[in-house]
Every structure is written in C-alpha cells, then in structure tokens.
Design a protein around this motif. Structure first.
Motif, PDB file in Angstrom:
ATOM      1  N   LYS A   1       0.836  -1.207   0.000  1.00 26.95           N
ATOM      2  CA  LYS A   1       0.000   0.000   0.000  1.00 26.95           C
ATOM      3  C   LYS A   1       0.871   1.258   0.000  1.00 26.95           C
ATOM      4  O   LYS A   1       0.597   2.223  -0.723  1.00 26.95           O
ATOM      5  N   ALA A   2       1.902   1.237   0.825  1.00 24.94           N
ATOM      6  CA  ALA A   2       2.785   2.405   0.924  1.00 24.94           C
ATOM      7  C   ALA A   2       3.447   2.678  -0.421  1.00 24.94           C
ATOM      8  O   ALA A   2       3.515   3.830  -0.883  1.00 24.94           O
ATOM      9  N   LYS A   3       3.904   1.615  -1.063  1.00 27.43           N
ATOM     10  CA  LYS A   3       4.575   1.782  -2.360  1.00 27.43           C
ATOM     11  C   LYS A   3       3.613   2.369  -3.398  1.00 27.43           C
ATOM     12  O   LYS A   3       3.932   3.336  -4.088  1.00 27.43           O
ATOM     13  N   GLU A   4       2.424   1.774  -3.479  1.00 28.24           N
ATOM     14  CA  GLU A   4       1.394   2.261  -4.414  1.00 28.24           C
ATOM     15  C   GLU A   4       1.075   3.730  -4.188  1.00 28.24           C
ATOM     16  O   GLU A   4       0.840   4.495  -5.115  1.00 28.24           O
TER      17      GLU A   4
ATOM     18  N   GLY B   1      -3.422   4.758  10.585  1.00 29.40           N
ATOM     19  CA  GLY B   1      -4.457   5.799  10.575  1.00 29.40           C
ATOM     20  C   GLY B   1      -5.071   5.952   9.193  1.00 29.40           C
ATOM     21  O   GLY B   1      -6.299   6.097   9.052  1.00 29.40           O
ATOM     22  N   ILE B   2      -4.233   5.909   8.174  1.00 28.40           N
ATOM     23  CA  ILE B   2      -4.716   6.005   6.788  1.00 28.40           C
ATOM     24  C   ILE B   2      -5.647   4.832   6.500  1.00 28.40           C
ATOM     25  O   ILE B   2      -6.714   4.976   5.902  1.00 28.40           O
ATOM     26  N   ASN B   3      -5.229   3.679   6.969  1.00 27.17           N
ATOM     27  CA  ASN B   3      -5.959   2.448   6.684  1.00 27.17           C
ATOM     28  C   ASN B   3      -7.375   2.436   7.278  1.00 27.17           C
ATOM     29  O   ASN B   3      -8.255   1.744   6.779  1.00 27.17           O
ATOM     30  N   LYS B   4      -7.551   3.215   8.349  1.00 33.94           N
ATOM     31  CA  LYS B   4      -8.855   3.197   9.043  1.00 33.94           C
ATOM     32  C   LYS B   4      -9.913   4.023   8.329  1.00 33.94           C
ATOM     33  O   LYS B   4     -11.099   3.882   8.617  1.00 33.94           O
ATOM     34  N   ILE B   5      -9.497   4.930   7.433  1.00 32.49           N
ATOM     35  CA  ILE B   5     -10.485   5.828   6.810  1.00 32.49           C
ATOM     36  C   ILE B   5     -10.763   5.371   5.379  1.00 32.49           C
ATOM     37  O   ILE B   5      -9.838   5.278   4.560  1.00 32.49           O
ATOM     38  N   PRO B   6     -12.028   5.084   5.059  1.00 29.69           N
ATOM     39  CA  PRO B   6     -12.351   4.592   3.713  1.00 29.69           C
ATOM     40  C   PRO B   6     -11.847   5.557   2.629  1.00 29.69           C
ATOM     41  O   PRO B   6     -11.982   6.786   2.782  1.00 29.69           O
ATOM     42  N   ASN B   7     -11.267   5.004   1.588  1.00 30.60           N
ATOM     43  CA  ASN B   7     -10.773   5.732   0.407  1.00 30.60           C
ATOM     44  C   ASN B   7      -9.562   6.642   0.657  1.00 30.60           C
ATOM     45  O   ASN B   7      -9.150   7.376  -0.227  1.00 30.60           O
ATOM     46  N   TYR B   8      -9.018   6.622   1.887  1.00 27.19           N
ATOM     47  CA  TYR B   8      -7.910   7.546   2.181  1.00 27.19           C
ATOM     48  C   TYR B   8      -6.654   7.211   1.367  1.00 27.19           C
ATOM     49  O   TYR B   8      -5.965   8.092   0.867  1.00 27.19           O
ATOM     50  N   TRP B   9      -6.376   5.913   1.223  1.00 24.94           N
ATOM     51  CA  TRP B   9      -5.189   5.510   0.444  1.00 24.94           C
ATOM     52  C   TRP B   9      -5.237   6.137  -0.951  1.00 24.94           C
ATOM     53  O   TRP B   9      -4.254   6.706  -1.421  1.00 24.94           O
ATOM     54  N   GLU B  10      -6.392   6.010  -1.606  1.00 29.00           N
ATOM     55  CA  GLU B  10      -6.533   6.478  -2.996  1.00 29.00           C
ATOM     56  C   GLU B  10      -6.377   7.989  -3.080  1.00 29.00           C
ATOM     57  O   GLU B  10      -5.676   8.507  -3.948  1.00 29.00           O
ATOM     58  N   LYS B  11      -7.040   8.702  -2.168  1.00 30.01           N
ATOM     59  CA  LYS B  11      -6.968  10.171  -2.176  1.00 30.01           C
ATOM     60  C   LYS B  11      -5.542  10.636  -1.878  1.00 30.01           C
ATOM     61  O   LYS B  11      -5.039  11.591  -2.474  1.00 30.01           O
ATOM     62  N   LEU B  12      -4.907   9.951  -0.950  1.00 27.86           N
ATOM     63  CA  LEU B  12      -3.541  10.326  -0.594  1.00 27.86           C
ATOM     64  C   LEU B  12      -2.598  10.084  -1.774  1.00 27.86           C
ATOM     65  O   LEU B  12      -1.708  10.887  -2.057  1.00 27.86           O
ATOM     66  N   GLN B  13      -2.831   8.987  -2.467  1.00 31.01           N
ATOM     67  CA  GLN B  13      -2.006   8.687  -3.646  1.00 31.01           C
ATOM     68  C   GLN B  13      -2.109   9.817  -4.670  1.00 31.01           C
ATOM     69  O   GLN B  13      -1.105  10.274  -5.215  1.00 31.01           O
ATOM     70  N   GLU B  14      -3.332  10.301  -4.910  1.00 32.07           N
ATOM     71  CA  GLU B  14      -3.527  11.413  -5.856  1.00 32.07           C
ATOM     72  C   GLU B  14      -2.764  12.657  -5.398  1.00 32.07           C
ATOM     73  O   GLU B  14      -2.095  13.320  -6.181  1.00 32.07           O
ATOM     74  N   SER B  15      -2.873  12.945  -4.096  1.00 30.21           N
ATOM     75  CA  SER B  15      -2.204  14.136  -3.558  1.00 30.21           C
ATOM     76  C   SER B  15      -0.685  14.007  -3.644  1.00 30.21           C
ATOM     77  O   SER B  15       0.014  14.956  -3.972  1.00 30.21           O
ATOM     78  N   ILE B  16      -0.172  12.828  -3.330  1.00 33.76           N
ATOM     79  CA  ILE B  16       1.278  12.622  -3.367  1.00 33.76           C
ATOM     80  C   ILE B  16       1.790  12.733  -4.800  1.00 33.76           C
ATOM     81  O   ILE B  16       2.855  13.318  -5.063  1.00 33.76           O
ATOM     82  N   THR B  17       1.023  12.196  -5.748  1.00 29.54           N
ATOM     83  CA  THR B  17       1.419  12.289  -7.145  1.00 29.54           C
ATOM     84  C   THR B  17       1.556  13.758  -7.557  1.00 29.54           C
ATOM     85  O   THR B  17       2.545  14.165  -8.168  1.00 29.54           O
ATOM     86  N   LYS B  18       0.566  14.567  -7.155  1.00 23.29           N
ATOM     87  CA  LYS B  18       0.620  16.007  -7.468  1.00 23.29           C
ATOM     88  C   LYS B  18       1.820  16.656  -6.770  1.00 23.29           C
ATOM     89  O   LYS B  18       2.537  17.442  -7.364  1.00 23.29           O
ATOM     90  N   TYR B  19       1.998  16.309  -5.508  1.00 20.47           N
ATOM     91  CA  TYR B  19       3.077  16.887  -4.700  1.00 20.47           C
ATOM     92  C   TYR B  19       4.452  16.618  -5.323  1.00 20.47           C
ATOM     93  O   TYR B  19       5.288  17.496  -5.413  1.00 20.47           O
ATOM     94  N   LYS B  20       4.636  15.384  -5.820  1.00 21.90           N
ATOM     95  CA  LYS B  20       5.944  15.021  -6.355  1.00 21.90           C
ATOM     96  C   LYS B  20       6.210  15.658  -7.716  1.00 21.90           C
ATOM     97  O   LYS B  20       7.366  15.684  -8.159  1.00 21.90           O
TER      98      LYS B  20
END
Ligand SMILES: [Zn+2]
Length: 393
Positions: free
Chosen positions: A60-63, A372-391
């Motif tokens: 999950k972290a890698k993705e 903490g990320i894992n506990k919130i529905p859809n957080y992984w996906e949203k975070l991935q989008e944000s990290i992609t933009k950030y990078k």
C-alpha cells in the motif's frame, strides 16, 4: 517481420532497463514522503498474520508513493521486561527490524527504526537503575508515581552520563544492522510540564502554569550539577520557570543528549532523525525540548498535530516556518520535515494541508500513520492522488 521483432525486442529490453534504472534513482529529498508505522504487530501477532500485515502495508505504501517508513521497534510497553538486569540488548527491536527488512528491499522503501528515547519503561532497567529516572519538583521519582495515569510515563534523566551510554548502546545495536536506513528518536524530551492545550480536558488536568508535580528533573545528580554551576539548588526556587539558567540547563541537557546520539548513529553511516513537538517555542515551554538546536540530526520531524494545540489549519504553516527559521539561525546541518496527523487532515483537505507545510518551508512530508490512513475509507486512494501532485512540483 524478423527485423520488426528484433527492433521490438530491443525496445522492450530498453524500456525494462529504463524502468529498472528509474527504481534505483535516488529519492528526491525535496518531495520525499515519509510515514510512521507501529511495528508492535510484528511481535504481538502470530508470524503468518504479521507477514500478511507487512506485505499489505508495504504494498500500500509503495502504491501510494511513500518513500520511507519509520517503524516503531521500541515503544511504551516493551516485552523486554525480564529480570535480567545485566543484559539490556533490545532483542525485540532487532527482531522487528529483521522481519521488516525483506519487505523494505522488495518494495524499495527505506526503513528507519523508531525508538522511544528518554521515555524508557523496561522493567529490567527500572529494577537495575532506579536512580537514573527523573524526579519532580516535589521530590518524587517518576518510577513511584504514574504521571498522567500512564503506566509507560517513566523518564530517564538526560543529564546523567550513564544514561547517555545506555542510549548509545540501544541506538548502536540498531544502527549497525545492514539494510536499515536510519534510527528515529522519539520521546527525546522531558515529560510534559504542560500537556498540549487540546488535551487538558480529556486528561482531567488544570495546567494554566507549570505545577511542581509535572516539573522535572530534580534528581540528586541534577541538583548537585546545577548548584556547582550556579550556586542555586533548583528545589529552592520559588518559580523555577522564571529562572533562565534553570530552564537553559534542562534544554541543554536534551540537546547534548540528542546530538551525541546523532553522532553515534552516524558512526554506522545511517540517517539520524527525531520526532519533536510542533513548534520550537511550544516545545521549550511544554516539554523542555529546544529542538532547533539539534544541530547534528539529518531530519527533524515536528509533529504538527495542530488540533491537539487547539490551532487552526494555517498554524501548520506558521509552526513549520518558525522551525525552519530557528534551525537556520542555529546552523542545523539537517532539514525540517513537517509531520501531519491523519486524524487532523480530512480526506478532502490533504492537498491543502501539504500546501501549508510546503509554504512554511518543509522539505518532504511525513504522515502519522499508515494504520491511521488504513482506518479511513478511500484515504489511500486520495492520498495517492495528492502525493502524485506533490511530487510533480
Ligand atoms: Zn536529573
């Protein structure tokens, strides 16, 4: 056709090689993404469950785009509670790292061993060296009272040379492990003289000023040491927080300890980092931690968990900015990376919160925590989008 296949084959090989090279590329420190992960499941769960969880979190972290995982290997309830008072090696911490390393390698993610530092509650250590523990302004050792009603709130005195040697050994036994990227120092401070403001009600405390029961370290060593330096016994001060030298003595004790531990980590050519309170000013006041003087660390992570301070979102930027400025003034060798608490970062505000940290001067970003990320529905996906933009910035 044969020619086409030949070219196509070369193309395929070339792209595979490109991808392979790309994965080996150095992480861009300016947009490096870090995350904390509790490692306790590795020692508390059966091997098969622990293996599944490691695979799950690293995948999950890698993705999601996480470059470095700071995994807790020594926490508030260490299993090292044997009665052996001559062998203090933290075998559990070493075991957690050894089980984690294959996943770090498989997914190309850095691993940092996260330890509690002055807050140490191993039963064998407590039995062997009760005199190493901090004493409050009422003369009570934190071994004899349960501070804030927390069993794990047992704090070593940072001024004692024996404590430094003990902690150097704990840091070295982790830093020397092949494959580990660094050692991360958490709880490198005094116990809370004042809790972060947003916690007073839930913990049932009134802390409009510093009260003696929460003011440390008045152990015999510190009293004698300070008296030699200044002629004053700190126990006799009417308002200890008003005495600049006494405050400085305690700030310096933590600073010296941290910088010495950073040097120990560097002896093994590993990255030395620490988690600290949100802003330099609040840290000095609440926990006697003058972290903008932790000059030898490579990365300092202020835990800007702003709602615990009853602060607005913009405070992430202000606290980050203050830290960056003070670190520069003190010629710190490392850089600041803001730590955000997932519970205070709503799913529709991830970009905004990362933006505050970036505007304040944070290099990279760190999240508490993968669980903490894992506990919130859809957080992984949203975070991935944000990290992609950030990078991409
Ligand atoms: Zn002391």
């Amino acid at each position: 056709m044969k020619l086409f296949l030949k070219y196509f084959g070369i193309l395929v090989i070339s792209s595979t090689m490109l991808i392979a090279c790309k994965e080996k590329q150095q992480i861009n420190e300016n947009t490096k993404v870090w995350a904390w992960l509790s490692g306790s499941f590795i020692s508390t769960q059966p091997d098969t469950t622990a293996t599944e969880l490691l695979e799950y979190y690293f995948n999950k972290a890698k993705e999601t785009g996480v470059d470095a995982i700071i995994i807790e290997v020594h926490g508030g309830y260490p299993k090292t509670d044997s009665t052996n008072i001559t062998d203090f090696v933290d075998y559990e911490a070493i075991n957690i790292i050894n089980k984690t390393l294959p996943y770090a390698k498989k997914y190309g993610i850095e691993i940092h061993a996260w330890i509690w530092t002055t807050n140490r509650c191993e039963k064998n250590l407590r039995a062997a060296h009760p005199d190493w523990y901090q004493v409050n302004a009422e003369g009570n050792s934190c071994l004899d009272i349960k501070l804030y009603n927390r069993e794990h709130y047992r704090w070593l005195c940072p001024s004692r040379p024996d404590v430094l040697e003990y902690l150097k050994d704990r840091v070295a036994e982790l830093a020397k492990i092949d494959g580990i990227a660094g050692v991360h120092l958490d709880f490198i401070r005094y116990p809370d003289a004042i809790l972060p403001y947003g916690l007073h009600e839930s913990r049932g405390v009134v802390q409009d000023k510093v009260y003696p029961q929460w003011d440390h370290c008045y152990c015999e060593f510190c009293r004698a040491n300070f008296k030699t330096q200044t002629g004053i016994d700190p126990l006799e001060l009417d308002d200890p927080t008003e005495n600049a030298e006494w405050m400085q003595y305690r700030w310096d004790a933590i600073t010296k300890l941290t910088n010495a531990l950073a040097e120990e980590i560097h002896r093994y050519e590993k990255i030395a980092t620490a988690a600290v309170f949100a802003s330099p000013e609040e840290s000095r006041k609440l926990v006697r931690q003058d972290w903008a003087k932790f000059t030898e660390l490579d990365v300092i992570f202020p835990m800007i968990y702003h709602k615990f301070y009853d602060a607005e979102d913009i405070w992430i930027e202000l606290a980050t900015h203050d830290g960056v400025e003070e670190m520069a003034a003190n010629k710190c060798k490392g850089y600041l990376c803001s730590g955000l608490f997932i519970g205070h970062v709503p799913i529709d505000k991830i970009d905004e919160m990362i933006g505050y940290a970036t505007n304040g001067g944070s290099k990279g970003i760190c999240f508490f925590s993968l669980e903490g990320i894992n506990k919130i529905p859809n957080y992984w996906e949203k975070l991935q989008e944000s990290i992609t933009k950030y990078k991409k910035h």
